[in-house]
Design an enzyme around this catalytic site. Structure first.
Site, mmCIF file in Angstrom:
data_model
loop_
_atom_site.group_PDB
_atom_site.id
_atom_site.type_symbol
_atom_site.label_atom_id
_atom_site.label_comp_id
_atom_site.label_asym_id
_atom_site.label_seq_id
_atom_site.Cartn_x
_atom_site.Cartn_y
_atom_site.Cartn_z
ATOM 1 N N GLY A 148 0.783 -1.225 0.000
ATOM 2 C CA GLY A 148 0.000 0.000 0.000
ATOM 3 C C GLY A 148 0.815 1.275 0.000
ATOM 4 O O GLY A 148 0.284 2.351 0.206
ATOM 5 N N GLY A 177 2.390 2.457 -2.591
ATOM 6 C CA GLY A 177 2.369 3.099 -3.897
ATOM 7 C C GLY A 177 3.380 2.550 -4.889
ATOM 8 O O GLY A 177 3.754 3.240 -5.833
ATOM 9 N N THR A 215 3.000 -0.038 -7.089
ATOM 10 C CA THR A 215 2.342 -0.215 -8.375
ATOM 11 C C THR A 215 2.050 1.144 -9.003
ATOM 12 O O THR A 215 2.253 1.362 -10.193
ATOM 13 C CB THR A 215 1.037 -1.014 -8.194
ATOM 14 N N GLU A 228 -8.049 0.740 28.625
ATOM 15 C CA GLU A 228 -7.472 1.725 27.704
ATOM 16 C C GLU A 228 -6.827 2.882 28.463
ATOM 17 O O GLU A 228 -5.740 3.339 28.103
ATOM 18 C CB GLU A 228 -8.541 2.255 26.733
HETATM 19 P P1 ADP Z 1 1.556 -1.171 -3.456
HETATM 20 O O1 ADP Z 1 1.716 -1.582 -4.860
HETATM 21 O O2 ADP Z 1 2.797 -0.590 -2.841
HETATM 22 O O3 ADP Z 1 0.950 -2.199 -2.563
HETATM 23 P P2 ADP Z 1 -0.353 0.567 -4.624
HETATM 24 O O4 ADP Z 1 0.484 1.283 -5.600
HETATM 25 O O5 ADP Z 1 -1.185 -0.536 -5.136
HETATM 26 O O6 ADP Z 1 0.529 0.048 -3.416
HETATM 27 O O7 ADP Z 1 -1.226 1.630 -3.857
HETATM 28 C C1 ADP Z 1 -2.619 1.487 -3.734
HETATM 29 C C2 ADP Z 1 -3.296 2.832 -3.776
HETATM 30 O O8 ADP Z 1 -2.934 3.622 -2.653
HETATM 31 C C3 ADP Z 1 -2.896 3.663 -4.959
HETATM 32 O O9 ADP Z 1 -3.673 3.346 -6.070
HETATM 33 C C4 ADP Z 1 -3.147 5.081 -4.481
HETATM 34 O O10 ADP Z 1 -4.486 5.424 -4.620
HETATM 35 C C5 ADP Z 1 -2.828 4.977 -3.004
HETATM 36 N N1 ADP Z 1 -1.467 5.428 -2.733
HETATM 37 C C6 ADP Z 1 -0.469 4.686 -2.215
HETATM 38 N N2 ADP Z 1 0.652 5.433 -2.062
HETATM 39 C C7 ADP Z 1 0.356 6.662 -2.518
HETATM 40 C C8 ADP Z 1 1.098 7.875 -2.635
HETATM 41 N N3 ADP Z 1 2.383 7.958 -2.261
HETATM 42 N N4 ADP Z 1 0.480 8.970 -3.140
HETATM 43 C C9 ADP Z 1 -0.811 8.889 -3.529
HETATM 44 N N5 ADP Z 1 -1.553 7.783 -3.449
HETATM 45 C C10 ADP Z 1 -1.001 6.669 -2.941
HETATM 46 ZN ZN ZN Z 2 -4.601 -3.290 25.632
HETATM 47 MG MG MG Z 3 1.005 -3.338 -5.646
#
Ligand code: ADP
Ligand code: ZN
Ligand code: MG
Length: 597
Positions: A203, A205, A207, A415
């Site tokens: 997640g 970015g 890809t 908590e």
């Molecule tokens: P990874 O391939 O590293 O698991 P992705 O490229 O699939 O992550 O990211 C998933 C989504 O998260 C992207 O399509 C985008 O919408 C959001 N995202 C992740 N990193 C960024 C970033 N640096 N800037 C803007 N959007 C991001």
């Molecule tokens: Zn706890």
């Molecule tokens: Mg990915």
């Protein structure tokens, strides 16, 4: 899907054209039952055929078909002749064959058409999964050379869509420049890196930035995911790789993007045999070694398990990290551009999302937009974002899960226990916010951690204090409610992990000096580790871990006992309001000395 239609059609044909077959389920029964039914006058028709008796009986208005083994009963014919029957002429008809052979047409359908249909559907399904490798809107063909991957051209993603990640962009900009103008580099005799490996947690970015490179360079983009090789037929993986590089060479300059490349390299996991995987991987490596770097084919690959790959194939490694506070603001800004919003306090939201990935932030913005629509508003507000932060990170509020008063008290004290212990050790706001509204994720309470800022080194005391904080929840339960609950299971797990790491990896117990007792694989996905010491040492480590945790637990209990009045007031507030912010909590801390003096 297609497969189900096929089955459905066959069933429909069956029912429409041959209704009697569809209806007549022949049940097995025993000879005694048969005779009983004959004697009670239920039996309509009987057929004796190759050692079997087939008969129909009229029962509760329905005609049922049965079969039973024929015994050598000399009285059978007499019985049948004398018996009553629901037939109009009141006699059993026993010249008629009840079970019908499948009609020749149905036989033909079943034996020839159905297998053909199934085969066709499987073939198409396989074709589709291969076709998916081509990416958006493309198709595949089965040729002698294997499946084809078509390039995506005209990618609209640019570096502007990727917020933060400046170091990554810096490295990749050179690749973009090279793809724009290879001559500039080849004139001097420089050959650019054949490939770059994007490494980082899910997640972040990876890809996205790979697509942005293609978008910036305006070159064709061949995307393929390592995990898709896993679904392929034997021998297809290597053929696919060969074909991919052949096409890429024809289309150069272009980018080949292999997402989740670790899926090819990894050994365990079912689906694709090791041989097949090795073969695919070897083909990939051979192609990478073999192709001419000056032609302008750049390979980008992404992984969140860098240790799965043999080093050395990708000359550049681009690290993608989870965003810091500024990074999170930037990512939120990028995604907020796509929705209508007003008066958003980006700082609040960015602070509330410490540790979130770009993907989670993108999701948060979208959830907020959905919430705004639900509320009948025309634009997204800060409160939409704040609520969706919790929805995305902790699950939606469980509206109808009502905690009993006792449970609520336990959760609140647990908590507050964490928060109090943390605050007393660091003298700063320990949390961003605590809520005790049950979440669909199963969490009964949720503590939003405050962003601890850029922190590269942790000393022994800080690590130990973290363990103390983790034991704070359970300690509060013990001291205030005089009980222990299952609520501490996650704390226990984390505290143990930390204590173990202190001893086995950070050399923080005097006993083992600087000896490495454990190695970590899989740093981005939970961090599996394996011991590298003798079994005696291993059991000794356990004792040492226990000692650290016990010491931490004692310290937490001491802190809570000393400040039990703050504890009560903060918890009462939390029980009543169900939410307490870091600032409100700090107010309770500050009040104490004034009141005492
Ligand atoms: P990874 O391939 O590293 O698991 P992705 O490229 O699939 O992550 O990211 C998933 C989504 O998260 C992207 O399509 C985008 O919408 C959001 N995202 C992740 N990193 C960024 C970033 N640096 N800037 C803007 N959007 C991001
Ligand atoms: Zn706890
Ligand atoms: Mg990915």
């Amino acid at each position: 899907m297609g497969f189900f239609w096929g089955i459905l059609i066959v069933l429909l044909l069956n029912g429409l054209i041959f209704p009697n077959i569809a209806q007549r389920q022949i049940k097995d029964t025993d000879y005694g039952t048969f005779i009983n039914k004959v004697d009670s006058g239920l039996v309509k028709e009987v057929a004796i055929k190759s050692g079997h008796i087939y008969f129909t009986a009229e029962e509760s208005g329905k005609t049922n078909a049965y079969q039973t083994g024929a015994t050598n009963d000399p009285q059978l014919v007499d019985r049948l002749l004398n018996a009553d029957s629901p037939n109009e002429n009141r006699k059993i008809a026993f010249n008629q064959v009840v079970p019908q052979e499948n009609s020749p047409i149905l036989n033909f359908l079943l034996m020839w058409i159905l297998p053909g249909l199934i085969f066709y559907l499987i073939w198409r399904q396989a074709g589709k999964s291969l076709g998916r490798l081509g990416g958006g809107g493309n198709f595949m063909s089965f040729g002698n050379s294997g499946a084809k991957i078509y390039a995506e051209s005209d990618i609209k993603t640019t570096f502007a869509d990727v917020a933060g990640q400046d170091e990554a962009k810096e490295t990749l900009k050179e690749i973009v420049d090279f793809l724009h103008n290879p001559a500039k580099y080849t004139e001097i005799g420089a050959s650019l890196p054949k490939g770059a490996l994007l490494v980082g947690p899910p997640g972040t970015g990876k890809t996205l930035i790979a697509r942005a490179v293609a978008g910036e360079a305006k070159v064709p983009f061949f995307a393929i995911s390592g995990s898709e090789f896993v679904q392929m037929f034997v021998g297809m993986g290597a053929a696919k790789v060969r074909d991919l590089f052949k096409q890429a060479n024809e289309k150069a300059p272009c980018i080949i993007f292999i997402d989740e490349i670790d899926a090819i390299g990894k050994r365990r996991d079912t689906g694709m045999g090791n041989d097949e995987r090795e073969q695919t991987l070897n083909q990939l490596l051979t192609e990478m070694d073999g192709f001419d770097g000056r032609k302008g084919v750049v390979i980008l690959a992404a992984t969140n398990r860098p240790e799965m790959l043999r080093p050395g194939r990708f000359d550049r490694r681009v690290q993608m990290e989870l965003p810091d506070l500024e990074g999170r603001k930037a990512i939120l800004a990028v995604h907020l551009k796509k929705v209508k919003h007003e008066g958003i306090d980006m700082d609040i939201v960015a602070r509330a999302t410490a540790g979130s990935s770009g993907a989670e932030l993108a999701n948060i913005v979208n959830e907020a937009a959905l919430r705004a629509v639900r509320m009948g508003r025309k634009s997204v507000t800060t409160s939409d974002l704040e609520e969706s932060v919790e929805t995305v990170l902790a699950g939606a509020q469980k509206k109808n899960a009502v905690l009993s008063a006792t449970e609520k008290k336990l959760v609140a004290y647990h908590e507050i226990g964490h928060a109090l212990v943390a605050a007393m050790q660091t003298h700063s706001a320990p949390v961003h916010k605590i809520t005790i509204i049950p979440r669909t994720s199963g969490a009964l309470g949720y503590t939003m951690q405050v962003d601890s800022g850029e922190h590269f080194l942790l000393d022994k005391e800080e690590l130990f204090n973290r363990i103390v904080t983790l034991t704070g929840g359970r300690s509060a339960e013990e001291i205030v409610c005089n009980t222990v609950t299952t609520g501490a299971s996650n704390d226990i797990e984390q505290a143990t992990k930390l204590a173990r790491a202190m001893i086995t990896r950070y050399g923080m117990s005097g006993k083992y000096d600087m000896m490495a007792l454990e190695t970590v694989s899989n740093a981005y996905l939970g961090g599996d580790s394996s011991l590298t010491c003798s079994s005696e040492t291993a059991s000794d480590i356990d004792k040492e871990v226990l000692r650290v945790i016990k010491e931490a637990h004692e310290k937490a209990k001491r802190i809570i006992s000393e400040h039990i009045d703050i504890m009560h007031r903060a918890a009462t507030f939390l029980i009543e309001k169900e939410t307490i912010t870091g600032n409100e909590f700090m107010n309770f801390l500050k009040q104490t000395p004034e009141q005492k003096s």
